[in-house]
Design a protein around this motif. Sequence first.
Motif, short mmCIF file in Angstrom:
data_model
loop_
_atom_site.label_atom_id
_atom_site.label_comp_id
_atom_site.label_asym_id
_atom_site.label_seq_id
_atom_site.Cartn_x
_atom_site.Cartn_y
_atom_site.Cartn_z
N ASP A 42 45.32 37.51 48.01
CA ASP A 42 43.89 37.21 48.07
C ASP A 42 43.02 38.19 47.30
OD1 ASP A 42 44.25 34.93 49.49
OD2 ASP A 42 43.83 35.81 51.45
N ARG A 43 43.60 39.27 46.79
CA ARG A 43 42.73 40.30 46.20
C ARG A 43 43.05 40.64 44.75
NH1 ARG A 43 40.62 43.53 50.96
NH2 ARG A 43 39.57 44.53 49.25
N GLU B 25 40.37 41.13 42.05
CA GLU B 25 39.51 42.33 42.13
C GLU B 25 39.80 43.33 41.01
OE1 GLU B 25 40.03 44.10 45.94
OE2 GLU B 25 38.86 42.57 46.95
N PRO C 209 36.78 38.90 45.03
CA PRO C 209 38.14 38.43 45.29
C PRO C 209 38.18 36.91 45.42
CG PRO C 209 37.23 39.54 47.23
CD PRO C 209 36.25 39.74 46.12
#
Length: 439
Positions: free
Chosen positions: A306-307, A310, A316
């Motif tokens: 999920d990140r 970034e 995100p």
Amino acid sequence: MNDKRQKPLSTEPYKGVRDFYPEDMYVRKYLFDVMRTVVERYGYVEYDASVLEPTELYRAKTGDEIVNEQTYSFTDRGGRDVTLRPEMTPSVARMVAARARDLTFPLRWYSIPNIFRYERPQRGRLREHWQLNADIFGEAGSGADIEIISIARDIMQTFGATDADFTIRINHRALLNAIFSDYLGISNKQADALAKLIDRKAKLPHEAFKNQLTDIVGDKADTVLDCCETQTFDTLLARLPEQFNDMESVAELHNIFSTFSQEGATNVVLDPSLVRGFDYYTGVVFEVFDTNPGNNRSLFGGGRYDRLTEIFGTEPVSAVGFGMGDVTIRDFLQTRNLLPEYHSTADLYLCTTDSSLIGEAHRLAHTLRTKGLKVELNLSDKRVGDQIRIANKKAIPFVVCVGPTELETKQYKVKNLATSEEITVREEEIHEAIQVPKG
Ligand code: HAM
């Protein structure tokens, strides 16, 4: 001019990569066709990127083993550090991050790129392979995890595999982290070392694993071993403190296991020792395993990350997907006799009784092609028997012979080479008489 004394060059391909002769290409195309058909059934759309990426793309989150030991990296003529992609996930995350404001989420994207890793070539591991990547971006709930795992299962079933042939092992990175910190009470540094060790568990002899485990967690080694070997989700939960029942990761796993069990799937199981080597995974991780005891290996895998976007300085974007390699799946299908038999591209081989009739054969071939048949024709003065042998060797399913009688009567014999059946039809019926076996 060639120097005559020079040693002839090898005809071998570079170490760990493959040439694809037509028979190999046939299999590759079949694998890709099945992958494409299944993911498109779920509405996935295709994307692609270059094999060349800036090396820094992988430094952040791909994981030490791949970055330090397995990348093909070089400095280009402009002094830039370049790497041949060792996986597709950072590239697709980059593409999504670049247009995050304009794209309509959720995205369901797929690609079948070639991937390069400097590994020791062995069964199932090469230096170049092709990898189906199917990922959903912008969907945080476990519905997306379920969809991704369903696609993996669907592809296996479409290849002809049954639940008994493979197992889908599932774990959750957030649950694993909570077990490390809240249950075992170990430091982040210990947790990192432990995750790396657990990831290698299957590759280490039991004793060696236990010794290294004790080096990291001391007298908690038995507790870790117990957890790693737990077979079902309920047994694991029963072992953990009650507060674990309120965790999101536990709810997500519950949802996943109950969905698949309601579908009647018997091969979707928990594997608390499944880590997967990439630093970017944040949630569910899974791997598909061959159940054949002689080939008890991972066929492919994926998870939630999920990140990752970034690293490009953008918000995100939640994501989940998997990568399925062509090498492991081909081996799996081969050992189970699930690969299709090779057929030439051509449906029909046109023979000629005399080379003076090749012009007529060209004309007939052209007409048949306009009707959708794939036609190869004899261009030689070989005898008809030899021409048929060639068609047979090339695995072309049908032959038609062009001779003076056929040209005069406009009646042709269509021969099925597999069954030796022969039927006589009018010229305009030839294309209907040819029922091509589907690969
Ligand atoms: P991975 O587990 O490194 O995951 O690779 C996925 C699959 O690619 C493996 O399970 C295997 O089938 C195949 N594969 C990997 N390395 C080789 C090799 N050297 N030779 C032959 N086949 C190989 C990833 O790459 C993640 N990026 C997948 C992913 C996509 N996760 C989320 N989305």
